[in-house]
Motif scaffolding. Structure first.
Motif, PDB file in Angstrom:
ATOM      1  N   ASP A  42       0.632  -0.831   0.007  1.00 19.20           N
ATOM      2  CA  ASP A  42      -0.326   0.276  -0.050  1.00 19.20           C
ATOM      3  C   ASP A  42       1.144   2.002  -0.158  1.00 19.20           C
ATOM      4  O   ASP A  42       2.410   1.013  -0.298  1.00 19.20           O
ATOM      5  CB  ASP A  42      -1.276  -0.058   0.899  1.00 19.20           C
ATOM      6  CG  ASP A  42      -0.366   0.308   2.279  1.00 19.20           C
ATOM      7  OD1 ASP A  42       1.606   0.068   2.556  1.00 19.20           O
ATOM      8  OD2 ASP A  42      -1.265  -0.482   3.571  1.00 19.20           O
ATOM      9  N   ASN A  44       0.518   3.281   2.168  1.00 18.20           N
ATOM     10  CA  ASN A  44       1.477   4.188   3.686  1.00 18.20           C
ATOM     11  C   ASN A  44       2.864   3.172   3.658  1.00 18.20           C
ATOM     12  O   ASN A  44       3.911   3.891   3.944  1.00 18.20           O
ATOM     13  CB  ASN A  44       0.224   3.542   4.568  1.00 18.20           C
ATOM     14  CG  ASN A  44      -0.555   4.305   4.798  1.00 18.20           C
ATOM     15  OD1 ASN A  44      -0.336   5.623   4.515  1.00 18.20           O
ATOM     16  ND2 ASN A  44      -1.474   3.387   5.140  1.00 18.20           N
ATOM     17  N   SER A  48       6.552   5.021   3.747  1.00 19.13           N
ATOM     18  CA  SER A  48       7.420   4.507   5.413  1.00 19.13           C
ATOM     19  C   SER A  48       9.166   3.743   4.653  1.00 19.13           C
ATOM     20  O   SER A  48       9.445   3.947   6.021  1.00 19.13           O
ATOM     21  CB  SER A  48       6.974   3.215   5.802  1.00 19.13           C
ATOM     22  OG  SER A  48       5.503   3.537   7.369  1.00 19.13           O
ATOM     23  N   ASP A  69      -7.339   3.444   5.282  1.00 23.67           N
ATOM     24  CA  ASP A  69      -7.219   5.275   4.819  1.00 23.67           C
ATOM     25  C   ASP A  69      -5.025   4.984   4.145  1.00 23.67           C
ATOM     26  O   ASP A  69      -4.499   4.347   4.964  1.00 23.67           O
ATOM     27  CB  ASP A  69      -7.296   5.775   6.216  1.00 23.67           C
ATOM     28  CG  ASP A  69      -8.870   5.866   6.425  1.00 23.67           C
ATOM     29  OD1 ASP A  69      -9.518   5.882   6.029  1.00 23.67           O
ATOM     30  OD2 ASP A  69      -8.719   6.600   7.535  1.00 23.67           O
ATOM     31  N   GLN A  70      -5.188   5.902   3.762  1.00 22.12           N
ATOM     32  CA  GLN A  70      -3.696   6.403   2.458  1.00 22.12           C
ATOM     33  C   GLN A  70      -2.439   8.393   3.856  1.00 22.12           C
ATOM     34  O   GLN A  70      -3.860   8.703   3.111  1.00 22.12           O
ATOM     35  CB  GLN A  70      -3.867   5.868   1.745  1.00 22.12           C
ATOM     36  CG  GLN A  70      -4.230   4.630   1.414  1.00 22.12           C
ATOM     37  CD  GLN A  70      -3.161   3.181   2.090  1.00 22.12           C
ATOM     38  OE1 GLN A  70      -1.392   3.281   1.829  1.00 22.12           O
ATOM     39  NE2 GLN A  70      -3.606   2.271   2.732  1.00 22.12           N
ATOM     40  N   THR A  71      -2.068   7.782   3.678  1.00 22.35           N
ATOM     41  CA  THR A  71      -1.312   9.424   3.762  1.00 22.35           C
ATOM     42  C   THR A  71       0.560   9.294   2.932  1.00 22.35           C
ATOM     43  O   THR A  71       0.675   8.538   2.856  1.00 22.35           O
ATOM     44  CB  THR A  71      -1.282   9.243   5.749  1.00 22.35           C
ATOM     45  OG1 THR A  71      -2.933   9.384   5.617  1.00 22.35           O
ATOM     46  CG2 THR A  71      -0.244  10.944   5.754  1.00 22.35           C
ATOM     47  N   SER A  73       2.959  11.526   2.481  1.00 21.36           N
ATOM     48  CA  SER A  73       3.900  12.289   3.134  1.00 21.36           C
ATOM     49  C   SER A  73       4.607  12.565   2.296  1.00 21.36           C
ATOM     50  O   SER A  73       6.236  13.530   3.265  1.00 21.36           O
ATOM     51  CB  SER A  73       3.669  11.703   4.649  1.00 21.36           C
ATOM     52  OG  SER A  73       4.706  10.506   4.156  1.00 21.36           O
ATOM     53  N   THR A 100      -7.635   9.520   1.562  1.00 25.31           N
ATOM     54  CA  THR A 100      -6.541   9.824   1.473  1.00 25.31           C
ATOM     55  C   THR A 100      -6.318  10.896   1.910  1.00 25.31           C
ATOM     56  O   THR A 100      -6.939  11.724   1.666  1.00 25.31           O
ATOM     57  CB  THR A 100      -6.420   9.970  -0.050  1.00 25.31           C
ATOM     58  OG1 THR A 100      -6.948   8.476  -0.503  1.00 25.31           O
ATOM     59  CG2 THR A 100      -5.263  10.234  -0.589  1.00 25.31           C
TER      60      THR A 100
END
Length: 346
Positions: A42, A44, A48, A69-71, A73, A100
């Protein structure tokens, strides 16, 4: 036979060949099914990873279906597989089912299904050729956002596109163009400052089960609206909340009511006067008031202007496999694979 994996690896290799313009930038595959052996399961996980850096590209493999849910960043580009139509019949092709969150400036998302609301919390974000449940900015500064050639729909969670008010501090200078923007509950576009809104089809299909008056546009300050087609299917007089959009400049729009009749706004009374055949085809009839009425003689609506709406949603300038036939048996001792690669040029 691992047809999906073969397709994913082949498409990724083709995309890398066409997209690699920066030596330092890297490309990564994402598939929610770990058995497909993509780099990440995914977004995320990619965010990371210390290996994924600003400027990289993340490709959502065919069949990638992320439920959480996805962030986003980091300043990356995310590219999906394109769309099968303006609204999916099922959610099998959904790339992100959860919400998102975009928290990095300069993020670009192309050709993806985003079934949860997309929250923009950073500036200089671009969303192109996507199907999006709704876009909102709820915190931080999100200026100079571009939403282009998208299909946006909303069914009960606020405006389809909603900024943070009519001041210059938060959500100013958005560009929204050549999009289909629908809402059957609240407003289509609201709470933006100095937005450029052009060549869109903006439809409010207010449902009889809702008990609030809704409009296509509300709370826009100093915006410029040109070449749009705006329709309120249930209450035709509720297209523009005029007292909250009085500082906007309207030019060459088609509106399904006689709203402030002038040379810059043509009012109509029937959607049949605009489109041909099925209402959802959005093709103009020969004598449509929207045909050639836009600035510089362009058509009003999603097929006019510089960026024509493309229902396939394929990424602009990148290849995709139009035909991918892999037989399940040998012929003369060989597998005869048929592939046809096309590039979306407009």
């Amino acid at each position: 036979m691992k047809t999906d994996s073969f397709f994913s690896a082949t498409l990724a290799a083709l995309l890398l060949t066409f997209a690699g313009t920066t030596v330092q930038a890297r490309s990564w595959r994402i598939h929610s099914d770990a058995s497909k052996k993509a780099h990440f399961t995914d977004i995320n996980a990619a965010m990371s990873s210390s290996e994924v850096a600003a400027g990289d590209t993340l490709y959502l493999d065919p069949g990638c279906e992320i439920s959480t849910d996805q962030t986003i960043s980091k300043r990356v580009t995310i590219i999906g597989r394109g769309l099968t139509g303006s609204i999916p019949v099922s959610w099998i092709n959904t790339n992100v089912k959860g919400k998102t969150y975009i928290t990095a400036s300069g993020v670009s998302i192309q050709s993806a299904y985003l079934h949860g609301i997309t929250y923009i919390r950073a500036s200089n974000v671009t969303i192109e050729r996507c199907w999006v449940y709704g876009i909102a900015s709820d915190s931080g500064t999100a200026q100079n956002v571009i939403i282009r050639q998208c299909d946006l729909s909303n069914n009960g969670e606020g405006s389809t596109i909603k900024g943070r008010g009519t001041s210059s501090s938060y959500t100013s200078d958005w560009t929204i163009e050549n999009c289909v923007i629908k809402s059957l509950y609240s407003y289509c576009i609201s709470e933006l400052y100095k937005a450029t809104i052009r060549n869109n089809l903006i439809i409010n299909t207010f449902s009889s089960t809702n008990n609030v008056a809704t409009y296509c546009l509300r709370n826009l300050n100093s915006g410029v609206l040109t070449n749009n087609i705006m329709i309120q299917t249930r209450y035709p007089n509720n297209v523009i909340y005029s007292t909250t959009c009085s500082t906007c400049t309207f030019s060459h729009n088609i509106i399904s009511q006689n709203y402030e009749a002038s040379d810059n706004i043509v009012g109509i009374t029937s959607t049949d006067a605009i489109f041909t055949g099925e209402y959802t085809s959005y093709e103009l009839i020969e004598n449509s008031p929207a045909a050639g009425y836009g600035t510089d003689g362009t058509d009003c609506g999603i097929f006019g202007g510089k960026y024509h709406y493309v229902s396939s949603g394929y990424p602009l300038g990148l290849p995709y496999l139009e035909i991918n036939e892999i037989p399940n048996r040998l012929q003369d001792g060989h597998f005869r694979i048929t592939q046809k690669v096309k590039v979306e040029a407009e």
